[in-house]
Motif scaffolding. Structure first.
Motif, short mmCIF file in Angstrom:
data_model
loop_
_atom_site.label_atom_id
_atom_site.label_comp_id
_atom_site.label_asym_id
_atom_site.label_seq_id
_atom_site.Cartn_x
_atom_site.Cartn_y
_atom_site.Cartn_z
N ALA A 574 0.87 -1.26 -0.12
CA ALA A 574 -0.17 -0.06 -0.07
C ALA A 574 1.11 1.14 -0.13
O ALA A 574 2.20 1.30 -0.26
N GLY A 575 0.37 2.32 0.43
CA GLY A 575 1.37 3.44 0.56
C GLY A 575 1.99 3.49 1.53
O GLY A 575 2.13 2.82 2.49
N LEU A 576 3.19 4.38 1.08
CA LEU A 576 4.37 4.20 2.16
C LEU A 576 3.95 4.60 3.63
O LEU A 576 4.53 3.89 4.69
N ASP A 577 2.97 5.59 3.74
CA ASP A 577 2.59 5.88 5.12
C ASP A 577 1.62 4.67 5.83
O ASP A 577 2.00 4.60 6.87
N SER A 578 1.19 4.05 5.04
CA SER A 578 0.38 2.85 5.64
C SER A 578 1.45 1.65 5.98
O SER A 578 1.33 1.03 7.00
N ILE A 579 2.33 1.72 5.38
CA ILE A 579 3.47 0.76 5.74
C ILE A 579 4.32 1.09 6.98
O ILE A 579 4.51 0.23 7.64
N ALA A 580 4.47 2.20 7.01
CA ALA A 580 5.21 2.93 8.20
C ALA A 580 4.32 2.77 9.39
O ALA A 580 4.64 2.37 10.42
N GLN A 581 2.86 3.08 9.43
CA GLN A 581 2.19 2.99 10.17
C GLN A 581 1.90 1.29 10.71
O GLN A 581 1.81 1.10 11.98
N ALA A 582 1.93 0.54 9.77
CA ALA A 582 1.81 -1.21 10.24
C ALA A 582 3.06 -1.37 10.83
O ALA A 582 2.97 -2.35 11.98
N GLU A 612 -6.41 5.62 -4.03
CA GLU A 612 -5.26 6.27 -3.25
C GLU A 612 -4.68 5.10 -2.77
O GLU A 612 -3.08 4.98 -2.95
N ILE A 613 -5.06 3.81 -2.34
CA ILE A 613 -4.21 2.58 -2.07
C ILE A 613 -3.48 2.03 -3.27
O ILE A 613 -2.32 1.80 -3.13
N LYS A 614 -4.08 1.84 -4.57
CA LYS A 614 -3.51 1.45 -5.72
C LYS A 614 -2.45 2.42 -6.14
O LYS A 614 -1.26 1.95 -6.45
N VAL A 615 -2.51 3.70 -6.07
CA VAL A 615 -1.50 4.61 -6.60
C VAL A 615 -0.40 4.46 -5.56
O VAL A 615 0.69 4.56 -5.91
N GLY A 616 -0.57 4.62 -4.40
CA GLY A 616 0.23 4.37 -3.36
C GLY A 616 1.09 3.12 -3.42
O GLY A 616 2.42 3.19 -3.33
N LYS A 617 0.54 2.03 -3.65
CA LYS A 617 1.05 0.82 -4.02
C LYS A 617 2.07 0.66 -5.24
O LYS A 617 3.27 0.40 -5.01
N GLN A 618 1.62 1.48 -6.29
CA GLN A 618 2.58 1.46 -7.35
C GLN A 618 3.71 2.17 -7.28
O GLN A 618 4.92 1.78 -7.41
N LEU A 619 3.73 3.44 -6.18
CA LEU A 619 4.76 4.05 -6.08
C LEU A 619 5.78 3.61 -5.03
O LEU A 619 7.00 3.59 -5.25
N VAL A 620 5.27 2.85 -4.15
CA VAL A 620 6.15 2.05 -3.44
C VAL A 620 6.87 0.93 -3.83
O VAL A 620 7.95 0.35 -3.65
N GLN A 621 6.06 0.25 -4.78
CA GLN A 621 6.70 -1.10 -5.88
C GLN A 621 7.99 -0.43 -6.45
O GLN A 621 9.08 -1.05 -6.31
N ARG A 622 7.95 0.76 -6.92
CA ARG A 622 9.00 1.47 -7.47
C ARG A 622 10.03 1.80 -6.68
O ARG A 622 11.32 1.59 -7.02
N MET A 623 9.72 2.29 -5.43
CA MET A 623 10.97 2.63 -4.43
C MET A 623 11.56 1.31 -3.96
O MET A 623 12.76 1.34 -3.60
N TYR A 647 8.23 10.45 -1.17
CA TYR A 647 6.86 9.61 -1.58
C TYR A 647 5.39 10.53 -1.59
O TYR A 647 4.92 10.33 -2.63
N PHE A 648 5.34 11.53 -0.63
CA PHE A 648 4.27 12.29 -0.70
C PHE A 648 4.17 13.32 -1.88
O PHE A 648 3.10 13.65 -2.61
N ARG A 649 5.43 13.77 -2.08
CA ARG A 649 5.50 14.57 -3.50
C ARG A 649 4.97 14.02 -4.79
O ARG A 649 4.12 14.55 -5.43
N LYS A 650 5.61 12.81 -4.78
CA LYS A 650 5.22 11.98 -6.08
C LYS A 650 3.64 11.69 -5.99
O LYS A 650 2.84 11.62 -6.93
N PHE A 651 3.17 11.30 -4.69
CA PHE A 651 1.73 10.84 -4.65
C PHE A 651 0.76 12.02 -4.90
O PHE A 651 -0.01 11.77 -5.91
#
Length: 803
Positions: A574-582, A612-623, A647-651
């Protein structure tokens, strides 16, 4: 002749129109003082029911009380237009005059709307509902009602002087400071005046109905002083514990001290970037209490993304402050009043009127609510929402996990905070370990200079490091079977596992797949009410504290701020913020060596409607791919400050490129910001009007407040709050709401009901309605689930309603 505003249900005593108008005026003035507009709000208060100075309304209310079963037809007596018309006729004719015309428009709109919602000044049909009411609608006995108003409420000369003072306030309000344009300022002023009028009107009516002269409220300063002393006693007691000298606890104390010191700064918009597990609930409370005492704030409001945090944080705060009566948990609107227009019922004390008068205005000293409820106050239709707006002023508002602001609402969120900072005299704290770039977007946040409350954030984050991210998402995918096998394998190595997935469907599927495991297994989702989730979390914490084997499978609701600490976390991409919170739910207190957080790609998740989850997932995959190629990229760590900023700027850039940050309304092909805040020269509706009518609309404000509210919903699918029959308490609340309760008892029941609600999507409501899964209460204003549709394992179970 004594004209009647209300007739009390209990003893049939009469409240005269003059008594009501002067009472509402006084209350509205006290509210308006918060932002320096007491005469503007007072004007709305004294004029709102001027239309009750008619023989027609007097006959109507007497008949309605004597024979409630045969009440006059809806809309047969219009008493809310007259006050708006008086302002229009006396101050909005002849050559355009900015001050008097805008005043008439702002206050007049509030008056004609006080039984429904603010009118459009210009709508998509190129008509002005506002002008249709104040200029064009025939009104019986108008001249008579105006004369009675000047005879009984205020002389015409004194009224003229009062209006001049209101115009002075308007001019002062419209001057800087703020980056907001005049239309934005006028939109917020219109909503503030409407909020003041709605709350003053309902409060005065309720006090009359309860035969009280005034509201008794605690002294906020004394209360906050007491709270601060109790909090400090609790913090000092932590220093006497055995583990007080651990590095984590010493850091928590340092961060708390920094928040206390920061409370001495002026009110503004600030960031509090305490890492997960850094004690931000108590640190932010310490700031809030000290700042509220120093700056004479009236409320401390916590705004959180998920209701799970409300339950946990409110309980934690309640225990420390040793107070329940003055702490409000507000999860959702139990009452459906989105399409109400109750003008024809004014005077009849039926179920709808009692619900309307029930105390639900966020006047508590400490409030816990959700981001959905916060945004609804400003932008959703429904007088119950907007009634609370003025109580967001003169407050300390803490946005816990602020990165969860829905993307479509980013601009609207920023505008609301800018208003509260510049005019509402509130202090606003963006509290999260993963700060979003809200000042990076086009409609930026007016964030204060040197806004960060914590010194040396990078070093603090590094000191709190307790986990490592293990990438199992690059190059492979998981289905439910594979994930179940992975969990079984990991349980040989660790005592506890938290699995966080993106959809309720896969969470439920995985739960069923591994429920045969001979270990305690728990399921969490928003299909469960707050009381239910709270009980499950208590059981989970019990296993964790006893260091017993346990697996918890949850949607993302467990991530943001829920105080649990597992040995291992598995998070679906998911998005990087979700991963950090998990990750913050793993080894939370640093009692063990570095533990693992596994990132997986779950092939069975359908993210079609979760953009939002879909876009966040794609950005984290690239990272993750970047880090595989070069471990030094993104600050060398997926959880670094640098990685989060990138991440947030790209998001936001991704959503900005699709024009989605300004709440795009597909049906109208317009941004909501245009409907609410466009000036006359940029408003497409106004330009179309001029081309079509070959003349200019004779108004200063041309915005579409009601149309915007009709199209606003924080999440993509409109949901309905329903009560659930969970436990004896849930069933008892439903039974009581089926009876005939007093306004006071209804106020208490609605507060209690917050723990026993869930939200239904439209398709769920439709399915339940077909299968008798819903029960109607209070003349249909409140809905509840039937007992057969609520499960101990899953909460709402639509499938159960089909059998």
């Amino acid at each position: 002749m004594n004209f009647i505003a209300h007739i009390r249900e209990s003893d049939k005593q009469i409240q005269s129109v003059a008594e009501h108008l002067l009472g509402v005026k006084a209350l509205a003035e006290s509210i308006g003082e918060k932002i320096g507009v007491k005469h503007i709000t007072g004007l709305a208060g004294m004029l709102h029911d001027m239309g009750k100075y008619t023989d027609e309304f007097k006959d109507y209310i007497i008949k309605a009380v004597e024979n409630p079963g045969d009440a006059p037809k809806r809309g047969s007596v219009d008493h809310s237009t007259a006050g708006g018309r008086l302002l229009y006729q006396k101050f909005h004719t002849g050559s355009p005059s900015r001050g008097s015309w805008i005043l008439a428009e702002v206050v007049g709109n509030a008056i004609i709307s006080h039984h429904s919602y603010l009118h459009d000044f210009l709508n998509e049909d190129l008509e002005s509902p506002y002008l249709k009411r104040v200029r064009d609608k025939p009104l019986k006995e108008y001249d008579k009602s105006m004369q009675q108003f000047f005879d009984e409420v205020i002389s015409e000369q004194a009224f003229q002087q009062y209006v001049l003072r209101a115009i002075d306030e308007l001019e002062a309000y419209l001057s800087p400071p703020s980056v907001e344009n005049s239309e934005s300022k006028l939109m917020f002023l219109s909503k503030f005046v409407f909020s003041a009028l709605i709350d003053a009107d309902r409060t005065n009516t309720r006090l009359f109905e309860e035969n009280k002269q005034e509201e008794t409220t605690p002294c906020r300063q004394a209360l906050f002083h007491t709270y601060y002393e109790r909090l400090m006693q609790k913090l000092h007691s932590y220093q006497e514990k055995e583990d007080a000298k651990t590095r984590i606890n010493e850091l928590r104390r340092e961060l708390s001290d920094q928040c206390d010191k920061f409370a001495e700064k002026p009110s503004g918009i600030y960031t509090l970037s305490i890492p997960t597990g850094g004690g931000k609930t108590l640190a932010s409370l310490r700031y809030a209490l000290k700042h509220a005492i120093r700056e004479n704030k009236k409320h401390i409001i916590y705004v959180v993304p998920f209701t799970t945090i409300i339950e946990q944080n409110a309980e934690e705060v309640r225990k420390i402050l040793m107070d329940d009566a003055h702490i409000l948990e507000h999860h959702s609107n139990v009452i459906d009043d989105m399409r109400d227009d109750d003008e024809a019922q004014d005077g009849m004390m039926n179920a709808q009127q009692k619900l309307k008068l029930a105390k639900d205005n966020w006047d508590s000293p400490i409030i816990f609510t959700t981001m959905v409820q916060f945004l609804n106050v400003f932008y959703a239709r429904g007088s119950r929402y907007i009634r609370r707006l003025h109580n967001l002023c003169e407050s300390v508002i803490i946005f816990d996990e602020v990165q969860k602001v829905p993307v479509s609402c980013v601009s609207l969120f920023n505008h609301a905070l800018n208003f509260l900072k510049s005019y509402g005299h509130s202090s606003l704290i963006l509290c999260t370990a993963t700060q979003p770039a809200l000042d990076f977007v086009e409609r930026r946040l007016e964030i204060s200079a040197d806004s960060e409350m914590i010194q040396n954030v990078d070093q603090v984050i590094e000191a709190f490091k307790r986990v490592e991210i293990v990438d199992k998402a690059t190059g492979e995918t998981f289905d439910t079977d594979k994930l179940a096998d992975f969990i079984t394998e990991k349980m040989e190595e660790v005592q506890s596992i938290l699995v966080v997935l993106n959809t309720k469907t896969v969470v439920k599927r995985l739960y069923r797949q591994i429920e045969t495991l001979d270990i305690p297994l728990y399921h969490l989702s928003t299909s469960m009410c707050a009381a239910h989730r709270n009980r499950i979390l208590e059981q989970v914490r019990g296993h964790l504290q006893r260091e017993e084997k346990v697996v918890c499978i949850s949607t993302q609701l467990i991530e943001a701020g829920v105080d649990v600490s597992f040995d291992c976390v598995i998070r679906s991409l998911a998005g990087l913020d979700s991963i950090a919170q998990a990750a913050g739910r793993c080894n939370r207190h640093g009692k063990k060596e570095i533990q693992q957080v596994y990132i997986i790609d779950h092939a069975e998740e359908n993210l079609k409607h979760l953009q939002e989850i879909k876009v966040g997932k794609q950005l984290v995959q690239r990272m993750l791919i970047d880090l595989k190629k070069d471990p030094n990229q993104h600050g060398g760590n997926l959880l670094s400050v640098q990685a989060m900023e990138q991440y947030f700027r790209k998001f936001y850039t991704e959503f900005s490129s699709r024009s989605l940050l300004n709440y795009y309304i597909r049906g109208l092909e317009k941004d909501m910001t245009e409907l609410l805040m466009a000036n006359r020269n940029n408003s497409s509706y106004n330009l179309e009007y001029k081309n079509s009518k070959k003349e200019s609309l004779p108004l200063f404000i041309v915005n579409s407040y009601r149309t915007a509210a009709d199209h606003f919903q924080v999440i993509d699918d409109q949901t309905t709050a329903v009560l659930v029959p969970y436990g004896e308490t849930g069933k008892e609340i439903i039974a009581q709401l089926n009876g005939d309760e007093t306004i006071k008892n209804l106020s208490m029941l609605l507060r209690k009901a917050q723990q026993y609600t869930i939200s239904l999507f439209a398709y769920e409501r439709e399915q339940l309605s077909k299968n008798d899964g819903l029960v109607s209460l209070m003349d249909g204003k409140i809905l509840a689930l039937s007992e057969s549709t609520y499960s101990e394992d899953y909460g709402l179970d639509v499938e159960m309603s089909m059998f």
